[in-house]
Design a protein around this motif. Structure first.
Motif, PDB file in Angstrom:
ATOM      1  N   ASN A 198      11.166 -29.676  47.925  1.00  0.00           N
ATOM      2  CA  ASN A 198      10.572 -28.567  48.077  1.00  0.00           C
ATOM      3  C   ASN A 198      11.707 -27.473  47.784  1.00  0.00           C
ATOM      4  OD1 ASN A 198      12.098 -28.702  50.223  1.00  0.00           O
ATOM      5  ND2 ASN A 198      10.291 -28.881  51.695  1.00  0.00           N
ATOM      6  N   ASN A 232       2.213 -29.326  42.979  1.00  0.00           N
ATOM      7  CA  ASN A 232       1.213 -28.480  43.560  1.00  0.00           C
ATOM      8  C   ASN A 232      -0.059 -28.790  42.706  1.00  0.00           C
ATOM      9  OD1 ASN A 232       3.283 -27.401  44.989  1.00  0.00           O
ATOM     10  ND2 ASN A 232       2.845 -25.456  44.320  1.00  0.00           N
ATOM     11  N   THR A 261       7.643 -29.419  44.250  1.00  0.00           N
ATOM     12  CA  THR A 261       6.859 -28.320  44.984  1.00  0.00           C
ATOM     13  C   THR A 261       7.711 -27.090  45.733  1.00  0.00           C
ATOM     14  OG1 THR A 261       5.067 -28.146  46.612  1.00  0.00           O
ATOM     15  CG2 THR A 261       6.814 -29.775  46.931  1.00  0.00           C
ATOM     16  N   TYR A 262       7.471 -26.486  46.759  1.00  0.00           N
ATOM     17  CA  TYR A 262       8.154 -25.538  47.356  1.00  0.00           C
ATOM     18  C   TYR A 262       7.532 -25.298  48.694  1.00  0.00           C
ATOM     19  CZ  TYR A 262      10.974 -21.297  47.203  1.00  0.00           C
ATOM     20  OH  TYR A 262      11.870 -20.260  47.638  1.00  0.00           O
ATOM     21  N   MET A 264       6.951 -22.909  51.223  1.00  0.00           N
ATOM     22  CA  MET A 264       6.522 -21.441  51.335  1.00  0.00           C
ATOM     23  C   MET A 264       7.272 -20.836  52.484  1.00  0.00           C
ATOM     24  SD  MET A 264       5.163 -20.758  48.384  1.00  0.00           S
ATOM     25  CE  MET A 264       4.618 -19.290  48.706  1.00  0.00           C
ATOM     26  N   GLU A 281      11.665 -15.116  45.080  1.00  0.00           N
ATOM     27  CA  GLU A 281      11.812 -16.447  44.730  1.00  0.00           C
ATOM     28  C   GLU A 281      10.374 -17.296  45.315  1.00  0.00           C
ATOM     29  OE1 GLU A 281      13.879 -20.657  45.489  1.00  0.00           O
ATOM     30  OE2 GLU A 281      15.155 -18.773  45.713  1.00  0.00           O
ATOM     31  N   TRP A 285       6.425 -18.534  43.631  1.00  0.00           N
ATOM     32  CA  TRP A 285       5.601 -19.599  43.994  1.00  0.00           C
ATOM     33  C   TRP A 285       4.226 -19.489  44.531  1.00  0.00           C
ATOM     34  CZ3 TRP A 285       6.532 -24.711  43.191  1.00  0.00           C
ATOM     35  CH2 TRP A 285       7.784 -25.099  42.531  1.00  0.00           C
ATOM     36  N   ARG A 288       1.430 -20.355  42.192  1.00  0.00           N
ATOM     37  CA  ARG A 288       1.468 -21.999  41.759  1.00  0.00           C
ATOM     38  C   ARG A 288       0.718 -22.609  43.308  1.00  0.00           C
ATOM     39  NH1 ARG A 288       7.365 -23.142  39.842  1.00  0.00           N
ATOM     40  NH2 ARG A 288       7.845 -20.951  38.813  1.00  0.00           N
ATOM     41  N   ASP A 289       0.193 -21.872  43.907  1.00  0.00           N
ATOM     42  CA  ASP A 289      -0.498 -22.444  45.156  1.00  0.00           C
ATOM     43  C   ASP A 289      -1.735 -23.439  44.649  1.00  0.00           C
ATOM     44  OD1 ASP A 289      -2.191 -22.847  47.280  1.00  0.00           O
ATOM     45  OD2 ASP A 289      -1.757 -21.138  47.860  1.00  0.00           O
TER      46      ASP A 289
END
Length: 371
Positions: A198, A232, A261-262, A264, A281, A285, A288-289
């Protein structure tokens, strides 16, 4: 010891571009190797995404209300959470991290029991053997060694159990990660290492964690295959993780899957992520949920309509309400628990200490005389 064949290097290398079966706009992507799961499987996954997002939101609210001591949110990472549970069979085991509450719940543990650790009451609030979910771990990477040992034991017993061991990108900088990978490969055990990359280990970006082309490339150094997947895209995660689990079950040994992924939200409620990353940043994202991506795809396929969406939302709200009610209830505390679970047989010293504490409690609740 039974020897296993060494893999050609080309068979171990991950792809240059992570596997993707549904793009960020919700459009299908054709892959030459991986097949997109059918709509029934994806609808099941979508339900998990809706519930997981609601659980994350509710848990964050409970932290603000003082009902949870801490909560490491997986908001934005729910595709990894849901897929990790969905690819496992009834006899398989999940070894989660502290951020994997949604995966634990998707495995059948009640939300209230899952939050026991984060509430601060016990180390784990659920029966690991009943749910085949190891206790959540706050130390980085320690659960990976436990997962490998468990998989080795299952192999010795002749079981077809597969162990899925979760960790984050920060854990790959820990010695336990490398020891687990090496042991798993040398002894050819049925374990899948699932790294949710992430981008941040608390405040440390990935660029300060590794100089490798990807975390999946680390697999080749231990003689196991590595693969990269869009974390994602729940369809892709289901396909890639599913293949790795099937491979392990068939005797193919361990593998490493890196999901891109990330995170959030902040590392936990105690973290201020504005100190180490820009808002722009994070905002990038949102497009890209994983939840909106799968919703768009299923709607276009005719597998998801407003009525079904409303029913799923209502079900998720019921889970949130039950979690709220459970954590708003005061715990019934038994002081003797401090001594009850230290050892199988209570030592004379512990008995003496308990008797002393019980006497102090009795004196404190006795009515006092007075005029």
């Amino acid at each position: 010891m039974t020897q296993h064949a060494l893999h050609p290097a080309d068979d171990l290398l991950p792809r240059d571009i992570p596997v993707q079966l549904i793009d960020p706009t919700g459009a299908p992507v054709t892959d030459e190797h991986f097949t997109r799961p059918d709509n029934d499987a994806l609808l099941r996954a979508y339900r998990g995404l809706v519930e997981g997002r609601r659980i994350n939101d509710q848990a964050n609210a409970l932290v603000r209300q003082g009902r949870l001591a801490v909560y490491p949110s997986s908001h934005g990472q729910e595709a990894c959470q849901v897929a990790a549970s969905q690819v496992l069979g009834d006899r398989d085991w999940l070894f989660p991290t502290y951020r994997d509450s949604v995966a634990v719940i998707a495995r059948g543990v009640s939300p209230a029991d899952t939050m026991t650790l984060l509430k601060g009451d016990w180390h784990s609030g659920y029966d690991s053997h009943e749910h085949r979910v190891a206790p959540q771990a706050t130390p980085l990477a320690t659960q990976l060694l436990h997962a490998v040992g468990f998989a080795q034991a299952a192999k010795h017993r002749g079981e077809d159990t597969v162990v899925l061991a979760l960790c984050g990108d920060g854990a790959t900088s820990e010695g336990d990660f490398h020891e687990a990978m090496n042991f798993a490969a040398v002894f050819h055990v049925p374990v899948v290492f699932f790294v949710q990359n992430n981008e941040f280990a608390i405040s440390v970006p990935l660029s300060r964690q590794t100089a490798a082309p990807s975390l999946a490339h680390k697999a080749i150094g231990y003689g196991m295959p590595g693969q990269r997947v869009d974390g994602n895209d729940v369809a892709a995660v289901l396909a890639v993780l599913g293949e790795a689990v099937d491979r392990a079950r068939a005797g193919g040994g361990p593998s490493l899957v890196e999901a891109h992924t990330y995170r959030m939200q902040a590392h936990t409620n105690a973290d201020d992520d504005t100190r180490y990353r820009e808002r722009e940043e994070v905002q990038a994202w949102i497009a890209r949920d994983p939840l909106t991506r799968l919703r768009t795809y299923l709607t276009a396929e005719g597998a998801l309509d407003e009525e079904t969406e409303a029913a799923l939302a209502a079900g998720a709200e019921e889970i949130a309400a039950a979690l709220r009610d459970a954590l708003n209830a005061d715990s019934e505390l038994d002081p003797e628990d401090l001594f009850r679970y230290v050892s199988t047989t209570r030592s004379p010293q512990l008995t003496e200490q308990w008797e002393q504490l019980r006497g102090e409690i009795d004196r404190s609740i006795q009515p006092t005389g007075g005029h």
